[in-house]
Design an enzyme around this catalytic site. Structure first.
Site, mmCIF file in Angstrom:
data_model
loop_
_atom_site.group_PDB
_atom_site.id
_atom_site.type_symbol
_atom_site.label_atom_id
_atom_site.label_comp_id
_atom_site.label_asym_id
_atom_site.label_seq_id
_atom_site.Cartn_x
_atom_site.Cartn_y
_atom_site.Cartn_z
ATOM 1 C CG ASN A 9 -2.000 0.909 1.170
ATOM 2 O OD1 ASN A 9 -1.726 2.071 0.550
ATOM 3 N ND2 ASN A 9 -1.811 1.467 2.830
ATOM 4 C CE LYS A 11 -0.097 3.375 4.794
ATOM 5 N NZ LYS A 11 -0.188 4.161 6.321
ATOM 6 C CG HIS A 99 -5.826 1.850 5.340
ATOM 7 N ND1 HIS A 99 -5.366 2.672 5.722
ATOM 8 C CD2 HIS A 99 -5.138 1.193 4.867
ATOM 9 C CE1 HIS A 99 -3.990 2.696 6.218
ATOM 10 N NE2 HIS A 99 -3.864 1.367 5.989
ATOM 11 C CD GLU A 101 -3.504 5.427 6.483
ATOM 12 O OE1 GLU A 101 -2.867 5.676 5.559
ATOM 13 O OE2 GLU A 101 -2.487 5.472 7.230
ATOM 14 C CD GLU A 171 -3.453 -2.849 6.987
ATOM 15 O OE1 GLU A 171 -2.490 -2.505 6.912
ATOM 16 O OE2 GLU A 171 -4.482 -1.498 7.343
ATOM 17 N N GLY A 177 2.729 2.562 10.321
ATOM 18 C CA GLY A 177 3.285 3.840 9.824
ATOM 19 C C GLY A 177 4.358 4.109 11.194
ATOM 20 C CB SER A 216 4.935 -1.406 11.879
ATOM 21 O OG SER A 216 4.615 -0.732 12.191
HETATM 22 P P1 PGA Z 1 2.592 0.081 7.459
HETATM 23 O O1 PGA Z 1 1.578 0.598 7.154
HETATM 24 O O2 PGA Z 1 3.105 -1.074 6.923
HETATM 25 O O3 PGA Z 1 3.752 1.735 7.494
HETATM 26 O O4 PGA Z 1 2.469 0.619 9.237
HETATM 27 C C1 PGA Z 1 0.765 -0.414 6.147
HETATM 28 C C2 PGA Z 1 -1.063 -0.455 6.020
HETATM 29 O O5 PGA Z 1 -1.403 1.200 6.702
HETATM 30 O O6 PGA Z 1 -1.545 -0.168 5.958
#
Ligand code: PGA
Length: 254
Positions: A9, A11, A99, A101, A171, A177, A216
């Site tokens: 992903n 983003k 997601h 976010e 998640e 992140g 992460s």
């Molecule tokens: P990250 O993001 O691996 O940077 O933690 C995962 C995600 O948001 O799908």
């Protein structure tokens, strides 16, 4: 019986030229055996989908194309939105829906997530439906209550036949992140819980649903996570932007 799936992903990162480079470099680092073992998906921003599609087709890559979001209408006066049919026409096979976010920053409710996921299925693509608890919810012992209700509401009223092809990504928001990963045991237990919730709604089709972990995930922790019976892959953010690192995540058993 469930094929592993690792999706990057990206983003709101990389322009279309950078996206082409990442996909090409990634493809040099993967071989047929990797694709047999893992469905490899990249989810670039909308502006790079067409470019990445062209690379995948021209070089006949086994990498699959994913999108990060979608609207649920077929077309119409929805300024700024992209429809499932537009994505499908671009060769997109997976769409991330809900997601955290999008849920936190753009106000997407379980109802919206449900509508989007069904529209994705309706256009012949596979939704990757995201769920996960906040740090406060985890510390307060409410992780299962939160994820359980997200599953029930986000996946309500689906065609039972679609459930087997569905992808759900667990998640935990505090792990996204942040460099803080859920322990393999906690992640495995939550992914098992996700599958149990889907089974309660749709029966044994849930045994075919792929459940991913996200938050992460990186080359150092992927093997421990993938060793868990109910973790079928990963949704990878930061570690998917570098082709070397992402290839190491995909080849987690090496
Ligand atoms: P990250 O993001 O691996 O940077 O933690 C995962 C995600 O948001 O799908």
């Amino acid at each position: 019986m469930r094929k592993n799936l690792i999706a990057g992903n990206w983003k709101m990162n990389v322009n279309h030229l950078e996206a082409i480079q990442i996909v090409q470099k990634l493809s040099y680092r993967l071989d047929v055996a990797d694709y047999e073992r893992v469905d490899v998906v990249v989810c670039p921003p909308f502006t790079a989908l067409r470019s990445v599609q062209t690379v995948i087709e021209a070089d006949r890559l086994a990498i699959k194309l994913g999108a990060q979001n979608v609207d649920w209408h077929d077309s119409g006066a929805f300024t700024g939105e992209i429809s499932p049919l537009m994505l499908q026409k671009l060769g997109v096979s997976y769409v991330i829906v809900g997601h955290s976010e999008r849920r936190q920053l753009f106000g997407e409710t379980d109802e919206v997530v449900n509508t989007k996921a069904r529209a994705v299925l309706g256009a012949g693509m596979t939704p990757i439906v995201c769920v996960g608890e906040t740090e406060e919810e985890r510390d307060g012992g409410a992780a299962e209550a939160k994820v359980g209700s997200q599953i029930r509401e986000s996946l309500a009223g689906f065609d039972p036949e679609a459930i087997a092809s569905l992808v759900v990504a667990y998640e935990p928001i505090w792990a996204i992140g942040t460099g803080r990963t859920a322990s393999a045991d906690d992640a495995g237990a939550m992914c098992a819980f996700v599958r149990d919730q889907v089974r309660e709604m749709y029966g044994e089709a849930a045994d075919s649903t792929r459940v991913l972990y996200g938050g992460s995930m990186n080359a150092g922790n992927v093997a421990g996570l993938m060793a868990k019976r109910n973790i079928d892959g990963g949704l990878v953010g930061g570690a998917s932007l570098d082709p070397d690192t992402f290839a190491s995540v995909i080849r987690y058993w090496i």
